[in-house]
Design a protein around this motif. Structure first.
Motif, PDB file in Angstrom:
ATOM      1  N   GLU A 126       0.783  -1.250  -0.143  1.00  6.89           N
ATOM      2  CA  GLU A 126       0.108   0.066  -0.177  1.00  6.89           C
ATOM      3  C   GLU A 126       0.967   1.267   0.005  1.00  6.89           C
ATOM      4  N   ASP A 127       1.834   1.314   0.855  1.00  7.35           N
ATOM      5  CA  ASP A 127       2.630   2.447   0.899  1.00  7.35           C
ATOM      6  C   ASP A 127       3.504   2.790  -0.254  1.00  7.35           C
ATOM      7  N   ALA A 128       3.893   1.547  -1.052  1.00  7.01           N
ATOM      8  CA  ALA A 128       4.539   1.974  -2.041  1.00  7.01           C
ATOM      9  C   ALA A 128       3.776   2.661  -3.463  1.00  7.01           C
ATOM     10  N   TRP A 129       2.522   1.817  -3.282  1.00  7.39           N
ATOM     11  CA  TRP A 129       1.562   2.322  -4.664  1.00  7.39           C
ATOM     12  C   TRP A 129       1.035   3.752  -4.224  1.00  7.39           C
ATOM     13  N   ASN A 130       1.064   3.994  -3.018  1.00  8.07           N
ATOM     14  CA  ASN A 130       0.599   5.413  -2.731  1.00  8.07           C
ATOM     15  C   ASN A 130       1.673   6.389  -2.959  1.00  8.07           C
ATOM     16  N   SER A 131       2.817   5.878  -3.315  1.00  5.98           N
ATOM     17  CA  SER A 131       4.076   6.855  -3.666  1.00  5.98           C
ATOM     18  C   SER A 131       3.728   7.478  -4.936  1.00  5.98           C
ATOM     19  N   ARG A 132       3.077   6.498  -5.862  1.00  6.98           N
ATOM     20  CA  ARG A 132       2.724   6.620  -7.257  1.00  6.98           C
ATOM     21  C   ARG A 132       3.864   6.853  -7.939  1.00  6.98           C
ATOM     22  N   ASP A 133       4.989   6.136  -7.625  1.00  2.00           N
ATOM     23  CA  ASP A 133       6.431   6.250  -8.153  1.00  2.00           C
ATOM     24  C   ASP A 133       6.747   5.023  -8.666  1.00  2.00           C
ATOM     25  N   PRO A 134       6.456   4.691 -10.293  1.00  2.00           N
ATOM     26  CA  PRO A 134       6.802   3.481 -10.789  1.00  2.00           C
ATOM     27  C   PRO A 134       8.075   2.756 -10.634  1.00  2.00           C
ATOM     28  N   ASP A 135       9.167   3.695 -10.310  1.00  4.43           N
ATOM     29  CA  ASP A 135      10.367   3.014 -10.136  1.00  4.43           C
ATOM     30  C   ASP A 135      10.456   2.366  -8.948  1.00  4.43           C
ATOM     31  N   ARG A 136       9.761   3.101  -7.861  1.00  7.58           N
ATOM     32  CA  ARG A 136       9.771   2.265  -6.532  1.00  7.58           C
ATOM     33  C   ARG A 136       8.962   0.989  -6.672  1.00  7.58           C
ATOM     34  N   VAL A 137       7.788   0.999  -6.967  1.00 11.27           N
ATOM     35  CA  VAL A 137       6.925   0.130  -7.070  1.00 11.27           C
ATOM     36  C   VAL A 137       7.282  -1.094  -7.571  1.00 11.27           C
ATOM     37  N   ILE A 138       8.095  -1.103  -8.749  1.00 11.38           N
ATOM     38  CA  ILE A 138       8.514  -2.201  -9.718  1.00 11.38           C
ATOM     39  C   ILE A 138       9.558  -2.939  -8.650  1.00 11.38           C
ATOM     40  N   GLN A 139      10.213  -2.408  -7.893  1.00  7.74           N
ATOM     41  CA  GLN A 139      11.366  -3.079  -7.224  1.00  7.74           C
ATOM     42  C   GLN A 139      10.982  -4.326  -6.482  1.00  7.74           C
ATOM     43  N   VAL A 140       9.598  -4.382  -6.142  1.00  2.71           N
ATOM     44  CA  VAL A 140       9.049  -5.720  -5.387  1.00  2.71           C
ATOM     45  C   VAL A 140       8.703  -6.766  -6.063  1.00  2.71           C
ATOM     46  N   TYR A 141       8.670  -6.585  -7.654  1.00  2.51           N
ATOM     47  CA  TYR A 141       8.136  -7.677  -8.513  1.00  2.51           C
ATOM     48  C   TYR A 141       9.276  -8.471  -8.930  1.00  2.51           C
ATOM     49  N   THR A 142       9.116  -9.666  -9.375  1.00  9.75           N
ATOM     50  CA  THR A 142      10.230 -10.292 -10.081  1.00  9.75           C
ATOM     51  C   THR A 142      10.404  -9.695 -11.416  1.00  9.75           C
ATOM     52  N   GLU A 143      11.797  -9.860 -12.247  1.00  9.62           N
ATOM     53  CA  GLU A 143      11.881  -9.233 -13.433  1.00  9.62           C
ATOM     54  C   GLU A 143      10.801  -9.999 -14.528  1.00  9.62           C
ATOM     55  N   ASP A 144      10.514 -11.285 -14.149  1.00  6.69           N
ATOM     56  CA  ASP A 144       9.331 -11.783 -15.146  1.00  6.69           C
ATOM     57  C   ASP A 144       7.945 -11.960 -14.649  1.00  6.69           C
ATOM     58  N   THR A 145       7.671 -11.079 -13.697  1.00  6.73           N
ATOM     59  CA  THR A 145       6.449 -10.745 -13.058  1.00  6.73           C
ATOM     60  C   THR A 145       5.318 -11.090 -13.891  1.00  6.73           C
ATOM     61  N   ILE A 146       4.220 -11.725 -13.853  1.00 10.93           N
ATOM     62  CA  ILE A 146       3.106 -11.723 -14.648  1.00 10.93           C
ATOM     63  C   ILE A 146       1.917 -11.119 -13.959  1.00 10.93           C
ATOM     64  N   TRP A 147       1.181 -10.161 -14.562  1.00 14.91           N
ATOM     65  CA  TRP A 147       0.099  -9.609 -14.057  1.00 14.91           C
ATOM     66  C   TRP A 147      -1.027  -9.707 -14.725  1.00 14.91           C
ATOM     67  N   ARG A 148      -2.386  -9.513 -14.152  1.00 13.85           N
ATOM     68  CA  ARG A 148      -3.541  -9.355 -14.779  1.00 13.85           C
ATOM     69  C   ARG A 148      -4.334  -8.202 -14.240  1.00 13.85           C
ATOM     70  N   ASN A 149      -4.364  -7.246 -14.489  1.00 12.48           N
ATOM     71  CA  ASN A 149      -5.202  -5.882 -14.074  1.00 12.48           C
ATOM     72  C   ASN A 149      -6.291  -5.729 -15.069  1.00 12.48           C
ATOM     73  N   ARG A 150      -7.281  -5.651 -14.745  1.00 12.70           N
ATOM     74  CA  ARG A 150      -8.649  -5.522 -15.508  1.00 12.70           C
ATOM     75  C   ARG A 150      -8.206  -6.233 -17.001  1.00 12.70           C
ATOM     76  N   ALA A 151      -8.296  -5.511 -18.077  1.00 15.20           N
ATOM     77  CA  ALA A 151      -8.033  -6.062 -19.420  1.00 15.20           C
ATOM     78  C   ALA A 151      -6.599  -6.004 -19.576  1.00 15.20           C
ATOM     79  N   GLU A 152      -5.980  -5.650 -19.085  1.00 11.92           N
ATOM     80  CA  GLU A 152      -4.395  -5.661 -19.328  1.00 11.92           C
ATOM     81  C   GLU A 152      -3.508  -6.599 -18.835  1.00 11.92           C
ATOM     82  N   PHE A 153      -2.570  -7.178 -19.541  1.00 14.05           N
ATOM     83  CA  PHE A 153      -1.743  -8.244 -19.087  1.00 14.05           C
ATOM     84  C   PHE A 153      -0.227  -8.200 -19.183  1.00 14.05           C
TER      85      PHE A 153
END
Length: 155
Positions: free
Chosen positions: A23-50
Motif C-alpha cells: 500500500e505504501d509503495a503504491w501510494n507513492s505513485r512512483d513506478p520506479d519504487r513500485v516495480i522493485q518488489v516484483y520479479t523481473e518476469d512478473t506476470i499480471w492481470r489488471n482489468r483487461a491488461e496483462f
C-alpha cells in the motif's frame, strides 16, 4: 537476487506487514519504487491488461498515474497461505475532467522465496462518486497510521 522481507512462508503478522508495504509503495505513485518488489518476469492481470516483466509493469503504472489523479489507496488483507496473499482494496482518484471515482477490487499475489511478487491478479470495478462522497483525505503519499482502514470506513 535482493530479498524483499518479509519472506514466505507468511504468518498473519508478516502478511499484514507485506500488505501495508505494498500500500505504501503504491501510494507513492512512483513506478520506479513500485516495480522493485516484483520479479523481473512478473506476470499480471489488471482489468483487461496483462503486463509481464518489470518494464511492461513500469509502463502500465506510469500510464495509470497520469490518468488517475490524486490517487489514494487502502489495502486490507483477506487471506494468506505459505507464499500467497489475497487482499481487498479501494482507492479514490479523479480524472482530468474532475470526476471522482472509488475503485474497488481484490488481488491475489504469489511470491518467490526472496519475497518478490511473481504473480499479481487483480479484479477492479470503478464507481463514479461525487467529491462529497470521498472518504480518503490524507495528504498525497503514505496513509497515516491513524487513518481508518476499509473495514472501519464501512467499505
Amino acid at each position: 537476487m535482493e530479498a524483499k522481507p518479509p519472506l514466505p512462508p507468511f504468518t498473519l503478522a508478516t502478511a499484514i506487514q507485506k500488505v501495508r508495504m505494498a500500500e505504501d509503495a503504491w501510494n507513492s505513485r512512483d513506478p520506479d519504487r513500485v516495480i522493485q518488489v516484483y520479479t523481473e518476469d512478473t506476470i499480471w492481470r489488471n482489468r483487461a491488461e496483462f503486463p509481464s516483466g518489470r518494464q511492461e509493469v513500469h509502463a502500465f503504472l506510469a500510464r495509470k498515474w497520469v490518468r488517475e489523479l490524486d490517487y489514494r489507496l487502502i489495502k486490507e488483507i483477506w487471506a494468506f497461505l505459505d507464499n500467497k496473499i489475497a487482499v481487498r482494496f479501494a482507492y479514490e482518484w479523479h480524472d482530468d475532467a474532475g470526476q471522482w471515482y472509488r475503485s474497488y477490487g481484490n488481488e491475489n499475489w504469489m511470491f518467490n522465496d526472496a519475497g518478490l511478487m511473481m504473480r499479481r491478479h487483480a479484479s477492479i470495478n470503478d464507481l463514479p462518486i461525487s467529491e462529497a462522497d470521498r472518504k480518503f483525505f490524507w495528504p498525497l503519499g503514505r496513509r497515516p497510521d491513524d487513518h481508518p482502514g476499509l473495514t472501519d470506513l464501512g467499505l
